[in-house]
Design a protein around this motif. Structure first.
Motif, mmCIF file in Angstrom:
data_model
loop_
_atom_site.group_PDB
_atom_site.id
_atom_site.type_symbol
_atom_site.label_atom_id
_atom_site.label_comp_id
_atom_site.label_asym_id
_atom_site.label_seq_id
_atom_site.Cartn_x
_atom_site.Cartn_y
_atom_site.Cartn_z
ATOM 1 N N GLU A 6 0.857 -1.100 0.051
ATOM 2 C CA GLU A 6 -0.072 0.006 -0.095
ATOM 3 C C GLU A 6 0.909 1.224 0.068
ATOM 4 O O GLU A 6 1.992 1.350 0.495
ATOM 5 C CB GLU A 6 -0.997 0.063 1.270
ATOM 6 C CG GLU A 6 -1.675 -1.030 1.568
ATOM 7 C CD GLU A 6 -1.251 -2.280 2.231
ATOM 8 O OE1 GLU A 6 -2.066 -3.061 3.011
ATOM 9 O OE2 GLU A 6 -0.122 -2.258 2.394
ATOM 10 N N SER A 7 0.544 2.375 -0.648
ATOM 11 C CA SER A 7 0.861 3.457 -0.497
ATOM 12 C C SER A 7 -0.153 4.836 -0.603
ATOM 13 O O SER A 7 -1.156 4.494 -0.890
ATOM 14 C CB SER A 7 1.977 3.640 -1.760
ATOM 15 O OG SER A 7 1.296 3.720 -2.960
ATOM 16 N N ASP A 90 -11.892 8.920 10.609
ATOM 17 C CA ASP A 90 -10.996 7.923 9.612
ATOM 18 C C ASP A 90 -9.562 7.698 9.568
ATOM 19 O O ASP A 90 -8.973 6.882 9.182
ATOM 20 C CB ASP A 90 -11.316 8.596 8.136
ATOM 21 C CG ASP A 90 -12.671 8.655 7.807
ATOM 22 O OD1 ASP A 90 -13.091 9.926 7.173
ATOM 23 O OD2 ASP A 90 -13.475 7.662 7.986
ATOM 24 N N THR A 91 -8.998 8.270 10.745
ATOM 25 C CA THR A 91 -7.544 8.139 11.127
ATOM 26 C C THR A 91 -7.451 6.442 11.390
ATOM 27 O O THR A 91 -8.046 6.080 12.270
ATOM 28 C CB THR A 91 -7.310 8.801 12.551
ATOM 29 O OG1 THR A 91 -7.464 10.461 11.896
ATOM 30 C CG2 THR A 91 -5.764 8.625 12.740
ATOM 31 N N GLY A 92 -6.087 6.024 10.983
ATOM 32 C CA GLY A 92 -5.675 4.641 10.935
ATOM 33 C C GLY A 92 -4.828 4.248 10.100
ATOM 34 O O GLY A 92 -4.599 4.892 9.141
ATOM 35 N N THR A 93 -4.540 2.968 10.326
ATOM 36 C CA THR A 93 -3.691 2.381 9.173
ATOM 37 C C THR A 93 -4.509 1.687 8.230
ATOM 38 O O THR A 93 -5.483 0.777 8.686
ATOM 39 C CB THR A 93 -2.758 1.080 9.943
ATOM 40 O OG1 THR A 93 -2.020 1.857 10.835
ATOM 41 C CG2 THR A 93 -2.105 0.524 8.982
ATOM 42 N N TYR A 94 -4.291 1.682 7.177
ATOM 43 C CA TYR A 94 -5.305 1.239 6.027
ATOM 44 C C TYR A 94 -4.690 0.075 5.213
ATOM 45 O O TYR A 94 -3.349 0.223 4.995
ATOM 46 C CB TYR A 94 -5.586 2.228 4.912
ATOM 47 C CG TYR A 94 -6.922 3.189 5.284
ATOM 48 C CD1 TYR A 94 -6.414 3.952 6.569
ATOM 49 C CD2 TYR A 94 -8.029 3.166 5.093
ATOM 50 C CE1 TYR A 94 -7.529 4.721 7.064
ATOM 51 C CE2 TYR A 94 -9.067 3.794 5.468
ATOM 52 C CZ TYR A 94 -8.862 4.682 6.455
ATOM 53 O OH TYR A 94 -9.804 5.683 7.000
ATOM 54 N N PHE A 95 -5.298 -1.011 5.286
ATOM 55 C CA PHE A 95 -4.550 -2.467 4.542
ATOM 56 C C PHE A 95 -5.471 -2.558 3.159
ATOM 57 O O PHE A 95 -6.727 -2.824 3.179
ATOM 58 C CB PHE A 95 -4.974 -3.390 5.775
ATOM 59 C CG PHE A 95 -4.037 -3.185 6.941
ATOM 60 C CD1 PHE A 95 -4.718 -2.564 7.881
ATOM 61 C CD2 PHE A 95 -2.546 -3.636 7.003
ATOM 62 C CE1 PHE A 95 -3.874 -2.356 9.200
ATOM 63 C CE2 PHE A 95 -1.788 -3.286 8.199
ATOM 64 C CZ PHE A 95 -2.719 -2.678 9.367
ATOM 65 N N CYS A 96 -4.724 -3.184 2.213
ATOM 66 C CA CYS A 96 -5.473 -3.896 1.230
ATOM 67 C C CYS A 96 -5.395 -5.373 1.467
ATOM 68 O O CYS A 96 -4.386 -5.683 2.068
ATOM 69 C CB CYS A 96 -5.109 -3.306 -0.076
ATOM 70 S SG CYS A 96 -3.505 -3.947 -0.728
ATOM 71 N N ALA A 97 -6.477 -5.948 1.136
ATOM 72 C CA ALA A 97 -6.165 -7.426 1.089
ATOM 73 C C ALA A 97 -6.934 -7.964 -0.021
ATOM 74 O O ALA A 97 -7.957 -7.375 -0.501
ATOM 75 C CB ALA A 97 -7.114 -7.792 2.616
ATOM 76 N N THR A 117 -0.799 1.452 5.156
ATOM 77 C CA THR A 117 -0.249 2.907 4.960
ATOM 78 C C THR A 117 -1.068 3.739 6.126
ATOM 79 O O THR A 117 -2.305 3.615 6.366
ATOM 80 C CB THR A 117 -0.396 3.278 3.548
ATOM 81 O OG1 THR A 117 0.126 4.501 3.557
ATOM 82 C CG2 THR A 117 -1.923 3.249 3.092
ATOM 83 N N GLN A 118 -0.429 4.614 6.710
ATOM 84 C CA GLN A 118 -1.046 5.341 7.777
ATOM 85 C C GLN A 118 -1.660 6.616 7.353
ATOM 86 O O GLN A 118 -1.331 7.427 6.372
ATOM 87 C CB GLN A 118 0.003 5.755 8.890
ATOM 88 C CG GLN A 118 -0.531 6.752 9.852
ATOM 89 C CD GLN A 118 -1.629 6.071 10.964
ATOM 90 O OE1 GLN A 118 -1.159 4.723 11.273
ATOM 91 N NE2 GLN A 118 -2.428 6.814 11.343
ATOM 92 N N VAL A 119 -2.882 6.883 7.622
ATOM 93 C CA VAL A 119 -3.968 8.025 7.230
ATOM 94 C C VAL A 119 -4.239 8.560 8.637
ATOM 95 O O VAL A 119 -4.663 7.904 9.432
ATOM 96 C CB VAL A 119 -5.404 7.546 6.735
ATOM 97 C CG1 VAL A 119 -6.038 8.809 6.321
ATOM 98 C CG2 VAL A 119 -5.033 6.924 5.318
ATOM 99 N N THR A 120 -3.901 10.157 8.785
ATOM 100 C CA THR A 120 -4.189 10.675 9.778
ATOM 101 C C THR A 120 -4.764 11.948 9.209
ATOM 102 O O THR A 120 -4.489 12.668 8.696
ATOM 103 C CB THR A 120 -2.833 11.188 10.497
ATOM 104 O OG1 THR A 120 -2.003 10.275 10.915
ATOM 105 C CG2 THR A 120 -3.162 12.027 11.784
ATOM 106 N N VAL A 121 -5.931 12.087 9.930
ATOM 107 C CA VAL A 121 -6.889 13.427 9.538
ATOM 108 C C VAL A 121 -7.122 14.123 10.806
ATOM 109 O O VAL A 121 -7.639 13.798 12.045
ATOM 110 C CB VAL A 121 -8.473 12.612 9.161
ATOM 111 C CG1 VAL A 121 -9.107 14.014 8.722
ATOM 112 C CG2 VAL A 121 -8.237 11.892 8.167
ATOM 113 N N SER A 122 -6.537 15.350 10.445
ATOM 114 C CA SER A 122 -6.643 16.322 11.570
ATOM 115 C C SER A 122 -8.092 17.252 11.599
ATOM 116 O O SER A 122 -8.512 17.454 10.694
ATOM 117 C CB SER A 122 -5.374 17.385 11.739
ATOM 118 O OG SER A 122 -5.421 17.986 10.402
ATOM 119 N N SER A 123 -8.393 17.545 12.919
ATOM 120 C CA SER A 123 -9.608 18.249 12.897
ATOM 121 C C SER A 123 -9.317 19.745 12.644
ATOM 122 O O SER A 123 -8.172 20.053 12.858
ATOM 123 C CB SER A 123 -10.352 18.054 14.238
ATOM 124 O OG SER A 123 -9.527 18.418 15.399
#
Length: 123
Positions: A6-7, A90-97, A117-123
């Motif tokens: 993932e990227s 929605d913040t978290g580590t996203y995985f494809c499978a 891949t890490q996704v961080t959503v700031s408020s």
């Protein structure tokens, strides 16, 4: 053995967008169903959505319906997760499978996994 990478993750403000990619190798990509999961810190990995082998049909978890879109390019062995109107939750580590067959939207039902891949959503 199918390998997934993932990227595309990163830091984004609430309301923003990100597009995640999943590159596959080592198998017959078009013969596999693709799904996306995510895992927030301290929580279980949860199902986000999936797409059929030919890319015609896609289904989503209620929490992302209307904001996220899964697609795939079988000629390039690539899968994508377009995320719009992102929220802090929605913040978290996203995985494809990927898997040869689809049974249930659970971690144990998918055969092949990327490292996330890490996704961080700031408020």
């Amino acid at each position: 053995q199918v390998q997934l990478v993932e990227s595309g993750g990163g830091l984004v403000q609430a309301g923003g967008s990100l597009r995640l990619s999943c590159a596959a190798s080592g198998g017959t990509f078009s013969g596999l169903i693709m799904a996306w999961f995510r895992q927030a810190p301290g929580k279980d990995r949860e199902y986000v959505g999936r797409i059929t082998k030919n890319g015609v049909g896609a289904w989503y978890a209620e929490s992302v319906e209307g904001r996220f879109t899964i697609s795939r390019d079988n000629a390039r062995n690539m899968g994508y997760l377009q995320m719009n109107n992102l929220k802090p939750e929605d913040t978290g580590t996203y995985f494809c499978a990927m898997s040869h067959i689809w049974t249930t939207p659970t971690v144990s039902a998918l055969q092949y996994w990327g490292q996330g891949t890490q996704v961080t959503v700031s408020s």
